[in-house]
Design a protein around this motif. Sequence first.
Motif, PDB file in Angstrom:
ATOM      1  N   UNK A 264       3.535  33.711 -91.135  1.00 35.25           N
ATOM      2  CA  UNK A 264       2.163  33.301 -90.858  1.00 35.25           C
ATOM      3  C   UNK A 264       1.559  34.159 -89.758  1.00 35.25           C
ATOM      4  N   UNK A 265       2.326  34.388 -88.696  1.00 34.65           N
ATOM      5  CA  UNK A 265       1.833  35.190 -87.587  1.00 34.65           C
ATOM      6  C   UNK A 265       1.567  36.631 -88.020  1.00 34.65           C
ATOM      7  N   UNK A 266       2.445  37.177 -88.846  1.00 35.55           N
ATOM      8  CA  UNK A 266       2.264  38.549 -89.308  1.00 35.55           C
ATOM      9  C   UNK A 266       1.055  38.674 -90.239  1.00 35.55           C
ATOM     10  N   UNK A 267       0.812  37.648 -91.054  1.00 32.90           N
ATOM     11  CA  UNK A 267      -0.351  37.651 -91.942  1.00 32.90           C
ATOM     12  C   UNK A 267      -1.644  37.707 -91.128  1.00 32.90           C
ATOM     13  N   UNK A 268      -1.661  36.988 -90.016  1.00 29.63           N
ATOM     14  CA  UNK A 268      -2.838  36.981 -89.146  1.00 29.63           C
ATOM     15  C   UNK A 268      -2.939  38.284 -88.363  1.00 29.63           C
ATOM     16  N   UNK A 269      -1.808  38.809 -87.920  1.00 25.99           N
ATOM     17  CA  UNK A 269      -1.821  40.004 -87.069  1.00 25.99           C
ATOM     18  C   UNK A 269      -2.164  41.275 -87.845  1.00 25.99           C
ATOM     19  N   UNK A 270      -1.811  41.336 -89.123  1.00 26.47           N
ATOM     20  CA  UNK A 270      -2.016  42.561 -89.909  1.00 26.47           C
ATOM     21  C   UNK A 270      -3.476  43.030 -89.919  1.00 26.47           C
ATOM     22  N   UNK A 271      -4.452  42.167 -90.232  1.00 24.62           N
ATOM     23  CA  UNK A 271      -5.841  42.639 -90.206  1.00 24.62           C
ATOM     24  C   UNK A 271      -6.290  43.103 -88.819  1.00 24.62           C
ATOM     25  N   UNK A 272      -5.746  42.488 -87.763  1.00 30.10           N
ATOM     26  CA  UNK A 272      -6.108  42.898 -86.406  1.00 30.10           C
ATOM     27  C   UNK A 272      -5.564  44.292 -86.107  1.00 30.10           C
ATOM     28  N   UNK A 273      -4.347  44.586 -86.571  1.00 29.25           N
ATOM     29  CA  UNK A 273      -3.809  45.939 -86.422  1.00 29.25           C
ATOM     30  C   UNK A 273      -4.684  46.950 -87.173  1.00 29.25           C
ATOM     31  N   UNK A 274      -5.091  46.594 -88.387  1.00 29.82           N
ATOM     32  CA  UNK A 274      -5.941  47.487 -89.182  1.00 29.82           C
ATOM     33  C   UNK A 274      -7.290  47.720 -88.493  1.00 29.82           C
ATOM     34  N   UNK A 275      -7.852  46.663 -87.906  1.00 33.73           N
ATOM     35  CA  UNK A 275      -9.119  46.804 -87.187  1.00 33.73           C
ATOM     36  C   UNK A 275      -8.966  47.737 -85.984  1.00 33.73           C
ATOM     37  N   UNK A 276      -7.846  47.632 -85.299  1.00 41.05           N
ATOM     38  CA  UNK A 276      -7.610  48.502 -84.141  1.00 41.05           C
ATOM     39  C   UNK A 276      -7.505  49.963 -84.569  1.00 41.05           C
ATOM     40  N   UNK A 277      -6.780  50.202 -85.661  1.00 37.34           N
ATOM     41  CA  UNK A 277      -6.650  51.574 -86.154  1.00 37.34           C
ATOM     42  C   UNK A 277      -7.999  52.100 -86.641  1.00 37.34           C
ATOM     43  N   UNK A 278      -8.784  51.244 -87.283  1.00 36.79           N
ATOM     44  CA  UNK A 278     -10.121  51.641 -87.715  1.00 36.79           C
ATOM     45  C   UNK A 278     -10.997  51.989 -86.507  1.00 36.79           C
ATOM     46  N   UNK A 279     -10.845  51.236 -85.440  1.00 45.11           N
ATOM     47  CA  UNK A 279     -11.612  51.504 -84.216  1.00 45.11           C
ATOM     48  C   UNK A 279     -11.235  52.861 -83.625  1.00 45.11           C
ATOM     49  N   UNK A 280      -9.945  53.217 -83.679  1.00 46.62           N
ATOM     50  CA  UNK A 280      -9.513  54.533 -83.201  1.00 46.62           C
ATOM     51  C   UNK A 280     -10.154  55.638 -84.023  1.00 46.62           C
ATOM     52  N   UNK A 281     -10.193  55.461 -85.339  1.00 46.47           N
ATOM     53  CA  UNK A 281     -10.816  56.459 -86.212  1.00 46.47           C
ATOM     54  C   UNK A 281     -12.293  56.604 -85.911  1.00 46.47           C
ATOM     55  N   UNK A 282     -12.972  55.489 -85.671  1.00 46.67           N
ATOM     56  CA  UNK A 282     -14.409  55.532 -85.351  1.00 46.67           C
ATOM     57  C   UNK A 282     -14.643  56.260 -84.033  1.00 46.67           C
ATOM     58  N   UNK A 283     -13.839  55.942 -83.016  1.00 46.16           N
ATOM     59  CA  UNK A 283     -13.970  56.586 -81.720  1.00 46.16           C
ATOM     60  C   UNK A 283     -13.678  58.085 -81.814  1.00 46.16           C
ATOM     61  N   UNK A 284     -12.662  58.462 -82.593  1.00 46.39           N
ATOM     62  CA  UNK A 284     -12.327  59.877 -82.769  1.00 46.39           C
ATOM     63  C   UNK A 284     -13.449  60.625 -83.475  1.00 46.39           C
ATOM     64  N   UNK A 285     -14.077  60.005 -84.454  1.00 46.16           N
ATOM     65  CA  UNK A 285     -15.178  60.625 -85.176  1.00 46.16           C
ATOM     66  C   UNK A 285     -16.370  60.856 -84.252  1.00 46.16           C
ATOM     67  N   UNK A 286     -16.662  59.896 -83.388  1.00 49.26           N
ATOM     68  CA  UNK A 286     -17.778  60.042 -82.440  1.00 49.26           C
ATOM     69  C   UNK A 286     -17.475  61.155 -81.444  1.00 49.26           C
ATOM     70  N   UNK A 287     -16.245  61.210 -80.948  1.00 53.38           N
ATOM     71  CA  UNK A 287     -15.868  62.262 -80.007  1.00 53.38           C
ATOM     72  C   UNK A 287     -15.974  63.647 -80.659  1.00 53.38           C
ATOM     73  N   UNK A 288     -15.567  63.743 -81.903  1.00 52.57           N
ATOM     74  CA  UNK A 288     -15.648  65.006 -82.633  1.00 52.57           C
ATOM     75  C   UNK A 288     -17.093  65.474 -82.752  1.00 52.57           C
TER      76      UNK A 288
END
Length: 294
Positions: free
Chosen positions: A258-282
């Motif tokens: 149950x905890x992993x099911x909830x945590x997985x989308x949050x991990x994906x959101x964090x990685x997506x945020x890194x991609x967005x920040x990297x794109x802006x920096x570029x």
Amino acid sequence: MSENKKKNLFDSIKSKGKSLEAEMSFFDHIDILRKHLLRALAVVTLFTCGAFYFSDFIWHSIIMAPKDPNFWTYRMMCKLVEAFPNVISQEFCITKIEAKIINTQMAGQFTLLMNSSIVAGLMLGVPYILFEVWLFIKPALLEAERKSASGFVAFASLLFILGVLFGYYIICPMSVNFLINFTVSPDIENTFQIDSYLSTVLTLTIGTGIIFQLPVVIYVLSKLGVMTPQFMRKSRRYAAILILVIAAIVTPTADPYTMLIVALPLFLLYELSIMISANIQKKKLLAEKEFYKN
């Protein structure tokens, strides 16, 4: 009158005119903001009236649904147990939720009806509220900034809707089931007040919708230069611990799945945020190179 006095007088008149212009500009912005807020309030009021009209459906089919063992999430959990009996524990299949929900105030149910209608109106009106926010800040942006942020309303609205759905269909039923069925002693009967139940459902649902706005927040912070992809990558291990803590709090169960099911989308959101920040920096680096070339 001497030349110096004339010059001082003209400078004083100019400075006074500039301050008056600034004041007029400030009040003009306040007036524009007021109009945007009134339009957003009108739309939210319209949705609230619609929610009040369909209050029976909202209460029986939406708010009280996570308390029903036939809720979609519980049925899917049982199907997962049937499909993977050797991997997932039988306890993951929920077939019984026993709890009495009561009202202890004379005007309690009417107050709940009004509050739930207002909250429903606000949730349904979020895309339009974001649209009004965009219309307010759009004139202050440069042409390039307008193009880069043109999908703000659609992206933020989509994230909010996904967060609400995830909170309602995943986090909310798991938490409600655990809290309703949890007992310290069999001699203690679980009897909950309806406002406590409603508060739990709304907090988990709306809270998840707000948490899903993380990429939007990172986008704004990256634009301001506060957040960088390098910092987020270095902080990934700390972010992972924080995400697991949040998942453990919102799903107070002993089941790690149950905890992993909830945590997985949050991990994906964090990685997506890194991609967005990297794109802006570029894009910033490319713009700086173009500037120095010229």
